[in-house]
Design an enzyme around this catalytic site. Structure first.
Site, short mmCIF file in Angstrom:
data_model
loop_
_atom_site.label_atom_id
_atom_site.label_comp_id
_atom_site.label_asym_id
_atom_site.label_seq_id
_atom_site.Cartn_x
_atom_site.Cartn_y
_atom_site.Cartn_z
N LYS A 169 -9.36 -0.65 5.15
CA LYS A 169 -8.90 -0.02 5.26
C LYS A 169 -9.57 0.46 7.15
O LYS A 169 -8.44 0.43 8.06
CB LYS A 169 -9.37 1.52 4.76
CG LYS A 169 -8.88 1.60 3.69
CD LYS A 169 -8.70 2.62 3.16
CE LYS A 169 -9.91 3.25 3.46
NZ LYS A 169 -11.00 3.00 2.25
N ARG B 269 -21.42 -6.33 1.81
CA ARG B 269 -21.77 -6.29 3.45
C ARG B 269 -22.98 -5.82 4.77
O ARG B 269 -24.06 -5.14 3.94
CB ARG B 269 -20.74 -4.84 3.71
CG ARG B 269 -20.61 -4.19 5.22
CD ARG B 269 -19.00 -3.05 5.18
NE ARG B 269 -19.57 -1.72 4.45
CZ ARG B 269 -18.58 -0.97 4.29
NH1 ARG B 269 -17.09 -1.53 4.37
NH2 ARG B 269 -18.82 -0.21 2.97
N ARG C 73 -18.31 5.67 -6.25
CA ARG C 73 -17.37 5.82 -4.90
C ARG C 73 -16.06 5.40 -5.89
O ARG C 73 -15.08 6.12 -5.36
CB ARG C 73 -17.42 4.84 -3.75
CG ARG C 73 -19.14 5.31 -3.09
CD ARG C 73 -19.56 4.69 -2.46
NE ARG C 73 -18.29 4.30 -1.13
CZ ARG C 73 -19.12 2.73 -0.19
NH1 ARG C 73 -19.52 2.20 -0.34
NH2 ARG C 73 -17.59 2.28 0.91
N ARG D 104 -8.07 12.48 1.60
CA ARG D 104 -9.26 11.74 -0.01
C ARG D 104 -8.64 12.72 -1.08
O ARG D 104 -9.34 12.70 -1.89
CB ARG D 104 -10.13 12.08 0.51
CG ARG D 104 -10.68 10.25 0.77
CD ARG D 104 -11.76 10.40 0.77
NE ARG D 104 -12.93 8.94 1.23
CZ ARG D 104 -12.90 8.30 1.70
NH1 ARG D 104 -13.13 8.41 2.64
NH2 ARG D 104 -14.10 7.15 1.05
P1 AP5 Z 1 -14.32 -2.42 5.69
O1 AP5 Z 1 -12.40 -1.99 5.95
O2 AP5 Z 1 -14.47 -1.45 5.71
O3 AP5 Z 1 -13.45 -1.31 4.19
P2 AP5 Z 1 -12.94 -0.14 4.05
O4 AP5 Z 1 -11.61 0.23 2.88
O5 AP5 Z 1 -13.17 0.10 5.11
O6 AP5 Z 1 -14.39 0.57 2.58
P3 AP5 Z 1 -15.48 1.91 3.18
O7 AP5 Z 1 -15.87 1.33 2.26
O8 AP5 Z 1 -15.85 1.69 4.55
O9 AP5 Z 1 -14.54 2.65 3.41
P4 AP5 Z 1 -14.74 4.04 2.14
O10 AP5 Z 1 -13.36 4.69 2.18
O11 AP5 Z 1 -15.27 3.98 1.31
O12 AP5 Z 1 -16.38 4.42 3.73
P5 AP5 Z 1 -15.89 5.48 4.34
O13 AP5 Z 1 -16.55 5.10 5.45
O14 AP5 Z 1 -14.06 6.13 4.75
O15 AP5 Z 1 -14.72 -3.57 4.30
C1 AP5 Z 1 -15.35 -4.21 4.00
C2 AP5 Z 1 -15.89 -4.99 3.63
O16 AP5 Z 1 -14.96 -5.70 3.07
C3 AP5 Z 1 -16.48 -5.58 5.05
O17 AP5 Z 1 -17.41 -6.44 5.11
C4 AP5 Z 1 -15.47 -6.07 6.09
O18 AP5 Z 1 -15.59 -7.44 6.40
C5 AP5 Z 1 -14.50 -6.66 4.18
N1 AP5 Z 1 -13.23 -7.41 4.50
C6 AP5 Z 1 -12.51 -6.30 4.82
N2 AP5 Z 1 -10.85 -6.99 5.17
C7 AP5 Z 1 -11.29 -7.87 3.75
C8 AP5 Z 1 -10.22 -8.90 4.44
N3 AP5 Z 1 -8.89 -9.01 4.34
N4 AP5 Z 1 -10.87 -10.05 3.23
C9 AP5 Z 1 -11.89 -10.52 2.86
N5 AP5 Z 1 -13.15 -9.63 3.72
C10 AP5 Z 1 -12.47 -7.99 4.16
O19 AP5 Z 1 -16.50 7.21 3.88
C11 AP5 Z 1 -18.07 7.06 3.20
C12 AP5 Z 1 -18.13 8.84 2.79
O20 AP5 Z 1 -17.55 9.23 3.18
C13 AP5 Z 1 -17.68 7.99 1.20
O21 AP5 Z 1 -18.59 8.29 1.05
C14 AP5 Z 1 -17.83 10.06 1.51
O22 AP5 Z 1 -19.02 10.80 1.04
C15 AP5 Z 1 -17.68 10.56 3.44
N6 AP5 Z 1 -16.56 10.98 3.68
C16 AP5 Z 1 -14.90 10.00 4.79
N7 AP5 Z 1 -14.16 10.50 4.54
C17 AP5 Z 1 -14.22 11.63 3.45
C18 AP5 Z 1 -13.25 12.61 3.00
N8 AP5 Z 1 -11.16 12.59 3.74
N9 AP5 Z 1 -12.89 13.79 2.87
C19 AP5 Z 1 -14.17 13.64 1.85
N10 AP5 Z 1 -15.90 12.43 2.51
C20 AP5 Z 1 -15.29 11.30 2.96
#
Ligand code: AP5
Length: 218
Positions: A13, A127, A171, A88
């Protein structure tokens, strides 16, 4: 164009949000990034959020909905926005609908990135992120030229505390329990588009661009 990117951790994402934000000139609003910034700056919000984030649990709804409601009031969101990682929970989705309705607005498309847990675990545990510029690497798939050092700015690479295997598994469980119900919620509204997050970055970007042109959004 008002977009929501929905999907499990590691679905890509954040990666696609950055590309889409550049191409369409829209603000990329990532609640994860906003919370991590607050942790780095030692703000009260960060102190409250850190323990939840480190355990891979969700930060309470009222905290996150407040952040997004304020962000959506800023003038740069008038032409549209990309919401990454929000909503979420059903409560967050309902609050978002309410906030947008009050602005005579609404979401155009929810992009659901479907990805298997195996792919997510492999991507996230490998990552590494640059402390200075935030660029992402992967120890196997996209290693930096020099181990631990960012190719772009020379910054130090680190592993996010919530990218250890045990926390990634938690997660994914939290996603299944609390976020997956949003697929039905948005399907019923007729605005959900499912794509495979397992595709390569460029291939997926082409699929998304076609969705927007078919929907006459670009
Ligand atoms: P990436 O693009 O970063 O994936 P992502 O889907 O964004 O995953 P994240 O781990 O960043 O998201 P998340 O939803 O768990 O964390 P967030 O920061 O929102 O890609 C991941 C990896 O894969 C990278 O290394 C990239 O290079 C690689 N990659 C990407 N696309 C690829 C492809 N097509 N092919 C190959 N490789 C690829 O949230 C973190 C924490 O914050 C949560 O756990 C929670 O505690 C809190 N939080 C955030 N938002 C909320 C909310 N709305 N409500 C409550 N708590 C929240």
């Amino acid at each position: 164009m008002r977009l929501v990117l929905l999907g499990p951790p590691g679905a890509g994402k954040g990666t696609q949000s950055v590309v889409l934000a550049n191409k369409y000139g829209l603000p990329h609003i990532s609640t994860g990034d906003i919370l991590r910034e607050a942790v780095r700056e030692g703000l009260p919000l960060g102190l409250e959020a850190k323990a939840y984030m480190d355990r891979g649990e969700l930060v309470p709804d009222k905290v996150v909905t407040g952040i997004v409601a304020e962000r959506l009031k800023k003038p740069d969101t008038r032409p549209g926005f990309i919401l990454d990682g929000f909503p979420r929970t059903l409560k967050q989705a309902e609050e978002l609908d309410k906030a947008l309705k009050a602005m005579s607005s609404g979401i155009d498309i929810v992009l659901y990135f479907a990805t298997s847990p195996e792919v997510a675990i492999e991507r996230l545990t490998g990552r590494r992120v640059c402390k200075s510029c935030g660029f992402n690497y992967h120890v196997k798939n996209m290693p930096p030229k020099k181990e631990g050092v960012c190719d772009r700015c020379g910054g130090e690479l680190f592993q996010r505390p919530d990218d250890t295997e045990a926390t990634v598994r938690n997660r994914l469980k939290v996603y299944e329990d609390q976020t997956k119900p949003l697929i039905d919620y948005y399907m019923k509204q007729g605005i959900l588009k499912r794509v495979s997050g397992d595709m390569g970055v460029d291939e997926l970007f082409k699929v998304l661009s076609k969705i927007f042109s078919d929907a006459k959004l670009s």
